[in-house]
Design an enzyme around this catalytic site. Sequence first.
Site, PDB file in Angstrom:
ATOM      1  N   ILE A 145       2.834  -1.858   6.685  1.00 54.30           N
ATOM      2  CA  ILE A 145       3.975  -1.068   7.335  1.00 54.30           C
ATOM      3  C   ILE A 145       3.869   0.101   7.853  1.00 54.30           C
ATOM      4  O   ILE A 145       3.943   0.473   9.162  1.00 54.30           O
ATOM      5  CB  ILE A 145       5.271  -1.330   6.527  1.00 54.30           C
ATOM      6  CG1 ILE A 145       5.804  -2.903   6.285  1.00 54.30           C
ATOM      7  CG2 ILE A 145       6.397  -0.693   7.386  1.00 54.30           C
ATOM      8  CD1 ILE A 145       7.100  -3.001   5.188  1.00 54.30           C
ATOM      9  N   GLY A 146       3.543   0.912   6.966  1.00 58.67           N
ATOM     10  CA  GLY A 146       3.253   2.429   7.319  1.00 58.67           C
ATOM     11  C   GLY A 146       2.359   2.574   8.458  1.00 58.67           C
ATOM     12  O   GLY A 146       2.239   3.354   9.430  1.00 58.67           O
ATOM     13  N   THR A 164       1.353  -2.118   2.643  1.00 50.89           N
ATOM     14  CA  THR A 164       2.212  -3.297   3.240  1.00 50.89           C
ATOM     15  C   THR A 164       1.803  -3.615   4.277  1.00 50.89           C
ATOM     16  O   THR A 164       2.112  -4.581   4.938  1.00 50.89           O
ATOM     17  CB  THR A 164       3.505  -2.782   2.994  1.00 50.89           C
ATOM     18  OG1 THR A 164       3.653  -1.616   3.779  1.00 50.89           O
ATOM     19  CG2 THR A 164       4.063  -2.685   1.555  1.00 50.89           C
ATOM     20  N   ASP A 216      -5.995   2.589   4.230  1.00 50.82           N
ATOM     21  CA  ASP A 216      -5.670   3.645   3.226  1.00 50.82           C
ATOM     22  C   ASP A 216      -6.292   2.995   1.772  1.00 50.82           C
ATOM     23  O   ASP A 216      -6.755   1.832   1.844  1.00 50.82           O
ATOM     24  CB  ASP A 216      -4.309   4.249   3.129  1.00 50.82           C
ATOM     25  CG  ASP A 216      -3.341   3.072   2.590  1.00 50.82           C
ATOM     26  OD1 ASP A 216      -3.717   1.926   2.163  1.00 50.82           O
ATOM     27  OD2 ASP A 216      -2.195   3.497   2.278  1.00 50.82           O
TER      28      ASP A 216
HETATM   29  C1  RB5 Z   1       0.406   3.727  -0.419  1.00 52.05           C
HETATM   30  O1  RB5 Z   1       0.785   3.650  -1.785  1.00 52.05           O
HETATM   31  C2  RB5 Z   1       1.415   2.859   0.305  1.00 52.05           C
HETATM   32  O2  RB5 Z   1       2.539   3.560   0.232  1.00 52.05           O
HETATM   33  C3  RB5 Z   1       0.873   2.449   1.761  1.00 52.05           C
HETATM   34  O3  RB5 Z   1      -0.330   1.952   1.391  1.00 52.05           O
HETATM   35  C4  RB5 Z   1       1.658   1.684   2.522  1.00 52.05           C
HETATM   36  O4  RB5 Z   1       2.085   0.475   2.160  1.00 52.05           O
HETATM   37  C5  RB5 Z   1       2.612   2.259   3.244  1.00 52.05           C
HETATM   38  O5  RB5 Z   1       3.468   1.754   4.085  1.00 52.05           O
END
Ligand code: RB5
Length: 142
Positions: free
Chosen positions: A68-69, A66, A7
Amino acid sequence: MIGIGSDHGGYALKQEILGLLKEKGYAYKDFGGYDENAIDYPDIARPVAQAVLDGTCETGIVICGTGIGISITANKIKGIRCALCSDHFSAVATREHNNANMLALGGRNTGPEVAKDIVMAFLTTEFSNDERHIRRINKIED
Ligand code: RB5
């Protein structure tokens, strides 16, 4: 073939990793994002995971802010074992023990040189094929 995607939070680090893959001669397919405009990490995790599952790619690398997502998303998909790594030891261990088929990195918490080291450790470490690790992985799939 390595599937890779990020992303906006992982875009800059992805560019570094693409440079590494080129330098080392790995074939890859970039599933986006293709610039720093905001995009939703599940929309990237899904096609990379799908490419790993259907055999188009042997492994996937996904990057968000991170890690994580995008790793949570990938791990919702049956058959995916996506390891979020921020150190060399974990990258080696997750290949040897978990036979991880995807690697997640955090673009906002992992520097490019550490991330490149993690990627190389992940890509060059084989699964141990140890019976106890196979048993545990089968339990994950069950
Ligand atoms: C995007 O701002 C951020 O939330 C995403 O890149 C990530 O860190 C989510 O886990």
